[in-house]
Design a protein around this motif. Structure first.
Motif, PDB file in Angstrom:
ATOM      1  N   SER A 183      -7.187   4.499 -11.541  1.00 31.57           N
ATOM      2  CA  SER A 183      -5.874   3.858 -11.521  1.00 31.57           C
ATOM      3  C   SER A 183      -5.965   2.599 -10.691  1.00 31.57           C
ATOM      4  CB  SER A 183      -4.818   4.637 -10.942  1.00 31.57           C
ATOM      5  OG  SER A 183      -4.612   5.800 -11.720  1.00 31.57           O
ATOM      6  N   ARG A 184      -6.732   2.360  -9.814  1.00 32.14           N
ATOM      7  CA  ARG A 184      -6.877   1.137  -8.935  1.00 32.14           C
ATOM      8  C   ARG A 184      -7.861   0.086  -9.513  1.00 32.14           C
ATOM      9  NH1 ARG A 184      -7.955   3.546  -4.731  1.00 32.14           N
ATOM     10  NH2 ARG A 184      -5.906   3.738  -3.757  1.00 32.14           N
ATOM     11  N   ALA A 185      -8.964   0.930 -10.310  1.00 34.13           N
ATOM     12  CA  ALA A 185      -9.871  -0.063 -11.035  1.00 34.13           C
ATOM     13  C   ALA A 185      -8.829  -0.923 -11.970  1.00 34.13           C
ATOM     14  CB  ALA A 185     -10.782   0.769 -11.558  1.00 34.13           C
ATOM     15  N   TYR A 186      -7.986  -0.103 -12.637  1.00 34.34           N
ATOM     16  CA  TYR A 186      -7.155  -0.613 -13.866  1.00 34.34           C
ATOM     17  C   TYR A 186      -6.439  -1.738 -13.293  1.00 34.34           C
ATOM     18  CZ  TYR A 186      -4.377  -0.900 -18.122  1.00 34.34           C
ATOM     19  OH  TYR A 186      -3.637  -1.180 -19.077  1.00 34.34           O
ATOM     20  N   ALA A 187      -5.860  -1.372 -12.322  1.00 28.83           N
ATOM     21  CA  ALA A 187      -4.610  -2.186 -11.816  1.00 28.83           C
ATOM     22  C   ALA A 187      -5.289  -3.638 -11.292  1.00 28.83           C
ATOM     23  CB  ALA A 187      -3.884  -1.520 -10.371  1.00 28.83           C
ATOM     24  N   HIS A 188      -6.454  -3.470 -10.782  1.00 30.43           N
ATOM     25  CA  HIS A 188      -7.367  -4.617 -10.283  1.00 30.43           C
ATOM     26  C   HIS A 188      -8.104  -5.687 -11.414  1.00 30.43           C
ATOM     27  CE1 HIS A 188      -6.598  -4.676  -5.926  1.00 30.43           C
ATOM     28  NE2 HIS A 188      -6.229  -3.595  -6.198  1.00 30.43           N
ATOM     29  N   THR A 189      -8.411  -4.853 -12.227  1.00 23.82           N
ATOM     30  CA  THR A 189      -9.308  -5.330 -13.225  1.00 23.82           C
ATOM     31  C   THR A 189      -8.779  -5.344 -14.884  1.00 23.82           C
ATOM     32  OG1 THR A 189     -10.661  -3.546 -13.793  1.00 23.82           O
ATOM     33  CG2 THR A 189     -11.130  -4.886 -11.767  1.00 23.82           C
ATOM     34  N   GLY A 190      -8.106  -4.502 -14.895  1.00 25.11           N
ATOM     35  CA  GLY A 190      -7.413  -4.263 -16.366  1.00 25.11           C
ATOM     36  C   GLY A 190      -8.632  -3.288 -17.179  1.00 25.11           C
ATOM     37  N   ASP A 191      -9.607  -2.682 -16.474  1.00 25.50           N
ATOM     38  CA  ASP A 191     -10.576  -1.876 -16.935  1.00 25.50           C
ATOM     39  C   ASP A 191     -10.737  -0.716 -16.159  1.00 25.50           C
ATOM     40  OD1 ASP A 191     -12.837  -0.531 -17.936  1.00 25.50           O
ATOM     41  OD2 ASP A 191     -14.260  -2.105 -17.199  1.00 25.50           O
ATOM     42  N   PRO A 192     -10.262   0.622 -16.723  1.00 26.66           N
ATOM     43  CA  PRO A 192     -10.050   1.663 -16.077  1.00 26.66           C
ATOM     44  C   PRO A 192     -11.547   2.413 -15.679  1.00 26.66           C
ATOM     45  CG  PRO A 192      -9.604   2.285 -18.243  1.00 26.66           C
ATOM     46  CD  PRO A 192      -9.477   0.563 -18.208  1.00 26.66           C
ATOM     47  N   LEU A 193     -12.583   1.747 -16.172  1.00 24.01           N
ATOM     48  CA  LEU A 193     -13.643   2.106 -16.074  1.00 24.01           C
ATOM     49  C   LEU A 193     -14.598   1.342 -14.792  1.00 24.01           C
ATOM     50  CD1 LEU A 193     -15.080   3.267 -19.340  1.00 24.01           C
ATOM     51  CD2 LEU A 193     -13.960   4.511 -17.953  1.00 24.01           C
ATOM     52  N   ALA A 194     -13.895   0.275 -14.401  1.00 24.71           N
ATOM     53  CA  ALA A 194     -14.480  -0.406 -13.454  1.00 24.71           C
ATOM     54  C   ALA A 194     -14.662   0.197 -11.933  1.00 24.71           C
ATOM     55  CB  ALA A 194     -13.822  -1.856 -13.103  1.00 24.71           C
ATOM     56  N   SER A 195     -15.114  -0.612 -10.829  1.00 25.44           N
ATOM     57  CA  SER A 195     -15.299   0.059  -9.714  1.00 25.44           C
ATOM     58  C   SER A 195     -14.045   0.252  -8.860  1.00 25.44           C
ATOM     59  CB  SER A 195     -16.449  -0.716  -8.957  1.00 25.44           C
ATOM     60  OG  SER A 195     -16.873   0.040  -7.752  1.00 25.44           O
ATOM     61  N   ASP A 196     -13.987   1.081  -8.097  1.00 25.12           N
ATOM     62  CA  ASP A 196     -12.788   1.363  -7.298  1.00 25.12           C
ATOM     63  C   ASP A 196     -12.808   0.323  -6.018  1.00 25.12           C
ATOM     64  OD1 ASP A 196     -10.509   2.014  -5.397  1.00 25.12           O
ATOM     65  OD2 ASP A 196     -10.982   3.909  -5.516  1.00 25.12           O
ATOM     66  N   PRO A 197     -11.895  -0.790  -5.973  1.00 31.55           N
ATOM     67  CA  PRO A 197     -12.164  -1.860  -4.900  1.00 31.55           C
ATOM     68  C   PRO A 197     -11.827  -1.249  -3.360  1.00 31.55           C
ATOM     69  CG  PRO A 197     -10.106  -2.132  -6.015  1.00 31.55           C
ATOM     70  CD  PRO A 197     -10.671  -1.084  -6.945  1.00 31.55           C
ATOM     71  N   LEU A 198     -11.263   0.058  -3.373  1.00 29.76           N
ATOM     72  CA  LEU A 198     -10.671   0.506  -2.032  1.00 29.76           C
ATOM     73  C   LEU A 198     -12.245   1.085  -1.408  1.00 29.76           C
ATOM     74  CD1 LEU A 198      -8.444   0.750   0.004  1.00 29.76           C
ATOM     75  CD2 LEU A 198      -8.025   2.988  -1.048  1.00 29.76           C
ATOM     76  N   CYS A 199     -12.998   1.607  -2.081  1.00 31.26           N
ATOM     77  CA  CYS A 199     -14.332   2.396  -1.411  1.00 31.26           C
ATOM     78  C   CYS A 199     -15.299   1.469  -0.610  1.00 31.26           C
ATOM     79  CB  CYS A 199     -14.845   2.924  -2.603  1.00 31.26           C
ATOM     80  SG  CYS A 199     -16.204   4.077  -1.904  1.00 31.26           S
ATOM     81  N   ASP A 200     -15.457   1.602   0.570  1.00 27.83           N
ATOM     82  CA  ASP A 200     -16.222   1.047   1.428  1.00 27.83           C
ATOM     83  C   ASP A 200     -17.672   1.328   1.294  1.00 27.83           C
ATOM     84  OD1 ASP A 200     -16.127  -1.135   3.491  1.00 27.83           O
ATOM     85  OD2 ASP A 200     -17.155   0.449   4.623  1.00 27.83           O
ATOM     86  N   TYR A 201     -18.016   2.305   0.582  1.00 26.30           N
ATOM     87  CA  TYR A 201     -19.383   2.861   0.317  1.00 26.30           C
ATOM     88  C   TYR A 201     -20.366   2.141  -0.533  1.00 26.30           C
ATOM     89  CZ  TYR A 201     -23.301   5.937  -0.488  1.00 26.30           C
ATOM     90  OH  TYR A 201     -24.608   6.723  -0.383  1.00 26.30           O
ATOM     91  N   VAL A 202     -21.501   1.591  -0.112  1.00 21.02           N
ATOM     92  CA  VAL A 202     -22.366   0.975  -0.976  1.00 21.02           C
ATOM     93  C   VAL A 202     -23.654   1.690  -1.465  1.00 21.02           C
ATOM     94  CG1 VAL A 202     -23.703  -1.120  -1.230  1.00 21.02           C
ATOM     95  CG2 VAL A 202     -21.607  -1.390   0.025  1.00 21.02           C
ATOM     96  N   PRO A 203     -23.571   2.182  -2.621  1.00 26.19           N
ATOM     97  CA  PRO A 203     -24.948   2.977  -2.831  1.00 26.19           C
ATOM     98  C   PRO A 203     -26.157   2.147  -2.636  1.00 26.19           C
ATOM     99  CG  PRO A 203     -23.158   3.143  -4.645  1.00 26.19           C
ATOM    100  CD  PRO A 203     -22.874   2.008  -3.616  1.00 26.19           C
ATOM    101  N   ALA A 204     -27.269   2.854  -2.547  1.00 22.52           N
ATOM    102  CA  ALA A 204     -28.514   2.278  -2.492  1.00 22.52           C
ATOM    103  C   ALA A 204     -29.148   1.515  -3.576  1.00 22.52           C
ATOM    104  CB  ALA A 204     -29.617   3.313  -1.950  1.00 22.52           C
ATOM    105  N   GLU A 205     -28.679   1.773  -4.735  1.00 25.59           N
ATOM    106  CA  GLU A 205     -29.094   1.218  -6.031  1.00 25.59           C
ATOM    107  C   GLU A 205     -28.165   0.269  -6.385  1.00 25.59           C
ATOM    108  OE1 GLU A 205     -29.863   3.964  -9.361  1.00 25.59           O
ATOM    109  OE2 GLU A 205     -30.728   5.603  -7.777  1.00 25.59           O
ATOM    110  N   TYR A 206     -27.025   0.017  -5.524  1.00 26.24           N
ATOM    111  CA  TYR A 206     -26.059  -1.076  -6.003  1.00 26.24           C
ATOM    112  C   TYR A 206     -26.693  -2.713  -5.519  1.00 26.24           C
ATOM    113  CZ  TYR A 206     -21.864  -3.944  -6.414  1.00 26.24           C
ATOM    114  OH  TYR A 206     -20.769  -4.786  -6.432  1.00 26.24           O
TER     115      TYR A 206
END
Length: 371
Positions: free
Chosen positions: A336-359
């Motif tokens: 829901s937050r991804a959609y609210a911020h980008t219009g794409d429900p499959l985008a990344s959640d901007p509230l999450c602080d975690y950064v995966p090693a492969e990112y």
């Protein structure tokens, strides 16, 4: 009156076939003007709301998902509908587990709570967004709302109806959380549902907490869950599960259910579905992208087969940080937050602080790119 004694085993639910939580927004009418309201609620009922008979047909369809389907009647304020008790009784007779999220207004009297309990309500979910009357009433936009909510909570205890407390987390309320936690315990609630703001409806004018502060709050909530007499769950912050796993270093020890058996890690469209007051089928009330209407389509078919719902159940389709995160199958981020911020429900959640090693991409807000 037929009443299901227990719900289905939450760990056995195939969320590609049925939601664990089905929310029906029975109305958008409400006497409050809460700062965070997703529905932009107004005092008047919409003329195109689902009728009583249409509502009963919807509950018949909900039964088709499987035994003991959990149905949440929400709003607006569900008490604005004069047929609410009739709908609760009907759903209970169909074997559904009926729960309710009313507003803290003068209509929520002890007599009303008693009547709802007799009709078969399995849980009453009340919102408390401040640890004092002044803080809560300011957020809710109505003097006296705190006292009315606490009165209703105590009436639920007297009526033997399990109580859930819902709390919104944003910059305005974050400092209130410890006091609200104490109040949840004092009211003998079975569950504290902590909702992290999604900028929809009137909530667009509020300031969210930063990703870094959200991470601290989620870590604190895992501590609360280990010590409290009540369960703790988050809404629109599924990375609570990731935080718990990291904290405990053993996924089998992570919290996996709340007081009604609801699994954590459920996200919009994957274990969760929402029907609007006019019958639109959404993955969540905070993700207003329609997959059809119950007036024209089968709710069961739309949940199981629509492209929108199927994509939300496939974390490998997610993009950005969520798409490469090793926790994407147990978390999934807020669609829901991804959609609210980008219009794409499959985008990344901007509230999450975690950064995966492969990112390798833009950092969360407040994080330097070389962190």
């Amino acid at each position: 009156m037929s009443r299901p004694s227990t719900g289905p085993d939450p760990t056995a639910i195939d969320t590609s076939r049925r939601p664990f939580v089905l929310v029906w927004e029975v109305t958008q009418a409400c006497g409050l003007a809460c700062d965070h309201c997703r529905a932009d609620a107004t005092p008047a009922r919409h003329p195109d709301e689902l009728t009583t008979e249409e509502g009963k047909r919807l509950l018949d369809e909900a039964r088709d998902f499987g035994p003991g389907q959990l149905v949440v009647l929400s709003g607006g304020d569900p008490l604005a509908r004069p047929d609410l008790t009739e709908l609760v009784e009907y759903g209970t007779e169909q074997g559904l587990r009926m729960t309710l999220t009313p507003s803290g207004t003068s209509s929520l009297t002890p007599e009303t709570v008693q009547s709802l309990g007799e009709a078969g309500i399995r849980r009453l979910a009340l919102s408390i967004d401040g640890g004092s009357p002044a803080a809560h009433d300011s957020f809710r936009g109505e003097d006296g709302s705190f006292d009315q909510t606490v009165q209703a909570a105590r009436a639920a205890r007297e009526a033997g109806v399990p109580l859930q407390i819902n709390t919104t987390v944003c910059a305005q309320t974050a400092d209130e959380l410890p006091a609200i936690r104490d109040l949840v315990a004092d009211l003998d609630a079975v569950l504290w549902s902590v909702f992290f703001l999604v900028p929809v409806g009137r909530g667009r004018i509020l300031d969210p907490v930063t990703p870094e502060r959200a991470e601290r709050i989620l870590s604190w909530l895992t501590e609360v869950s280990e010590e409290a007499s009540f369960g703790v769950k988050t809404t629109e912050a599924p990375h609570y599960r990731r935080v718990a796993i990291q904290r405990r270093r053993n996924s089998t020890d992570a919290p996996d259910a709340d007081g009604i058996g609801r699994r954590l890690g459920i996200i919009a469209g994957n274990g969760f579905a929402f029907v609007s007051h006019t019958g639109d089928i959404y993955p969540s009330g905070f993700l207003p992208k329609s997959a059809g209407s119950v007036r024209e389509s089968s709710l069961v078919e739309r949940y199981r087969e629509s492209d929108l719902f199927q994509s939300l159940r496939d974390p490998d389709q997610f993009s950005g940080k969520c798409g490469v995160c090793e926790f994407r199958h147990v978390c999934g981020g807020s669609r829901s937050r991804a959609y609210a911020h980008t219009g794409d429900p499959l985008a990344s959640d901007p509230l999450c602080d975690y950064v995966p090693a492969e990112y390798d991409g833009p950092m969360p807000a407040g994080r330097a790119s070389d962190d």
